[in-house]
Every structure is written in C-alpha cells, then in structure tokens.
Motif scaffolding. Structure first.
Motif, PDB file in Angstrom:
ATOM      1  N   ASP A   1       7.966  17.926  -2.604  1.00  0.00           N
ATOM      2  CA  ASP A   1       7.882  17.463  -3.991  1.00  0.00           C
ATOM      3  C   ASP A   1       7.496  18.609  -4.916  1.00  0.00           C
ATOM      4  O   ASP A   1       7.968  18.699  -6.042  1.00  0.00           O
ATOM      5  CB  ASP A   1       6.861  16.339  -4.131  1.00  0.00           C
ATOM      6  CG  ASP A   1       7.303  15.066  -3.436  1.00  0.00           C
ATOM      7  OD1 ASP A   1       8.519  14.894  -3.191  1.00  0.00           O
ATOM      8  OD2 ASP A   1       6.436  14.233  -3.127  1.00  0.00           O
TER       9      ASP A   1
ATOM     10  N   MET B   1       0.831  -1.186   0.000  1.00  0.00           N
ATOM     11  CA  MET B   1       0.000   0.000   0.000  1.00  0.00           C
ATOM     12  C   MET B   1       0.876   1.250   0.000  1.00  0.00           C
ATOM     13  O   MET B   1       1.825   1.361   0.769  1.00  0.00           O
ATOM     14  CB  MET B   1      -0.894  -0.011   1.231  1.00  0.00           C
ATOM     15  CG  MET B   1      -1.811   1.166   1.302  1.00  0.00           C
ATOM     16  SD  MET B   1      -3.001   0.882   2.627  1.00  0.00           S
ATOM     17  CE  MET B   1      -3.112   2.486   3.273  1.00  0.00           C
ATOM     18  N   THR B   2       0.571   2.196  -0.864  1.00  0.00           N
ATOM     19  CA  THR B   2       1.318   3.431  -0.965  1.00  0.00           C
ATOM     20  C   THR B   2       0.813   4.433   0.070  1.00  0.00           C
ATOM     21  O   THR B   2      -0.383   4.627   0.226  1.00  0.00           O
ATOM     22  CB  THR B   2       1.163   4.046  -2.366  1.00  0.00           C
ATOM     23  OG1 THR B   2       1.550   3.074  -3.334  1.00  0.00           O
ATOM     24  CG2 THR B   2       2.005   5.276  -2.516  1.00  0.00           C
ATOM     25  N   VAL B   3       1.743   5.042   0.768  1.00  0.00           N
ATOM     26  CA  VAL B   3       1.385   6.063   1.753  1.00  0.00           C
ATOM     27  C   VAL B   3       1.078   7.352   1.003  1.00  0.00           C
ATOM     28  O   VAL B   3       1.864   7.783   0.152  1.00  0.00           O
ATOM     29  CB  VAL B   3       2.545   6.288   2.747  1.00  0.00           C
ATOM     30  CG1 VAL B   3       2.226   7.402   3.707  1.00  0.00           C
ATOM     31  CG2 VAL B   3       2.871   5.009   3.475  1.00  0.00           C
ATOM     32  N   PRO B   4      -0.077   7.982   1.282  1.00  0.00           N
ATOM     33  CA  PRO B   4      -0.411   9.218   0.568  1.00  0.00           C
ATOM     34  C   PRO B   4       0.528  10.359   0.947  1.00  0.00           C
ATOM     35  O   PRO B   4       1.036  10.409   2.069  1.00  0.00           O
ATOM     36  CB  PRO B   4      -1.838   9.511   1.016  1.00  0.00           C
ATOM     37  CG  PRO B   4      -2.057   8.722   2.247  1.00  0.00           C
ATOM     38  CD  PRO B   4      -1.098   7.582   2.221  1.00  0.00           C
ATOM     39  N   LYS B   5       0.738  11.211  -0.001  1.00  0.00           N
ATOM     40  CA  LYS B   5       1.550  12.398   0.258  1.00  0.00           C
ATOM     41  C   LYS B   5       0.758  13.380   1.115  1.00  0.00           C
ATOM     42  O   LYS B   5      -0.446  13.276   1.250  1.00  0.00           O
ATOM     43  CB  LYS B   5       1.974  13.032  -1.061  1.00  0.00           C
ATOM     44  CG  LYS B   5       2.870  12.104  -1.844  1.00  0.00           C
ATOM     45  CD  LYS B   5       3.387  12.751  -3.083  1.00  0.00           C
ATOM     46  CE  LYS B   5       4.208  11.739  -3.844  1.00  0.00           C
ATOM     47  NZ  LYS B   5       5.589  12.087  -3.880  1.00  0.00           N
TER      48      LYS B   5
ATOM     49  N   PRO C   1       6.456  14.366   0.897  1.00  0.00           N
ATOM     50  CA  PRO C   1       6.364  12.922   0.691  1.00  0.00           C
ATOM     51  C   PRO C   1       5.617  12.182   1.801  1.00  0.00           C
ATOM     52  O   PRO C   1       4.922  11.223   1.543  1.00  0.00           O
ATOM     53  CB  PRO C   1       7.826  12.462   0.637  1.00  0.00           C
ATOM     54  CG  PRO C   1       8.620  13.691   0.361  1.00  0.00           C
ATOM     55  CD  PRO C   1       7.835  14.837   0.899  1.00  0.00           C
ATOM     56  N   ASP C   2       5.774  12.649   3.058  1.00  0.00           N
ATOM     57  CA  ASP C   2       5.131  11.966   4.181  1.00  0.00           C
ATOM     58  C   ASP C   2       5.129  12.885   5.403  1.00  0.00           C
ATOM     59  O   ASP C   2       5.717  13.967   5.370  1.00  0.00           O
ATOM     60  CB  ASP C   2       5.856  10.645   4.503  1.00  0.00           C
ATOM     61  CG  ASP C   2       7.346  10.844   4.705  1.00  0.00           C
ATOM     62  OD1 ASP C   2       7.733  11.659   5.575  1.00  0.00           O
ATOM     63  OD2 ASP C   2       8.131  10.195   3.992  1.00  0.00           O
TER      64      ASP C   2
END
Length: 75
Positions: A41, A1-5, A66-67
């Motif tokens: 970003d 699962m990709t962590v949302p920005k 990014p996080d």
C-alpha cells in the motif's frame, strides 16, 4: 472486523559506491511494480543517520502490506 495491515521493517546496508544505483532501482523498478501488483500500500525508505561507516550506507525500508498472505507473496 477489519484485519490490520502489516508493517514490514527491513534494514539494509549498501556499499557507498552502489547506494545511488540501489536507491534508483528500488524507486524506479521494484516499488512501482509492487504497487502495480497491489503487493504494498505504501513504502518509506530512509537513510539511517549515526550508522555511517566506510563500508556502506544503511537504509530502513518500511512497507505497508494489506495482509500477511500478500506479504508472504511479496517476500
């Protein structure tokens, strides 16, 4: 699962006399350094219309980080 920005929205009012200097500082010093360090970003700085006042100009600054850890380090 990709962590949302993370989208960070910051609103700031700068005096009419200093607005040009602030914008130049953000565009030429702060943001290039943040990009070089991979802190953000992307960024968007916009003047807020309809909020004109004699004491300054309001800007909305939107940063994509990014996080949340990177955001905390940025702040």
């Amino acid at each position: 699962m990709t962590v949302p920005k993370i989208l960070v929205n910051d609103t700031i009012r700068i005096s009419n006399e200093k607005a040009g200097l602030w914008l130049n500082w953000m565009q030429n010093i702060v943001l290039p350094l943040a990009r070089k360090l991979d802190i953000i970003d992307s960024v968007r700085i916009t003047k807020i219309l309809g909020d004109e006042a004699e004491d300054g100009i309001s800007f909305a600054c939107q940063y994509i980080c990014p996080d949340s850890i990177t955001y905390s380090n940025f702040i």
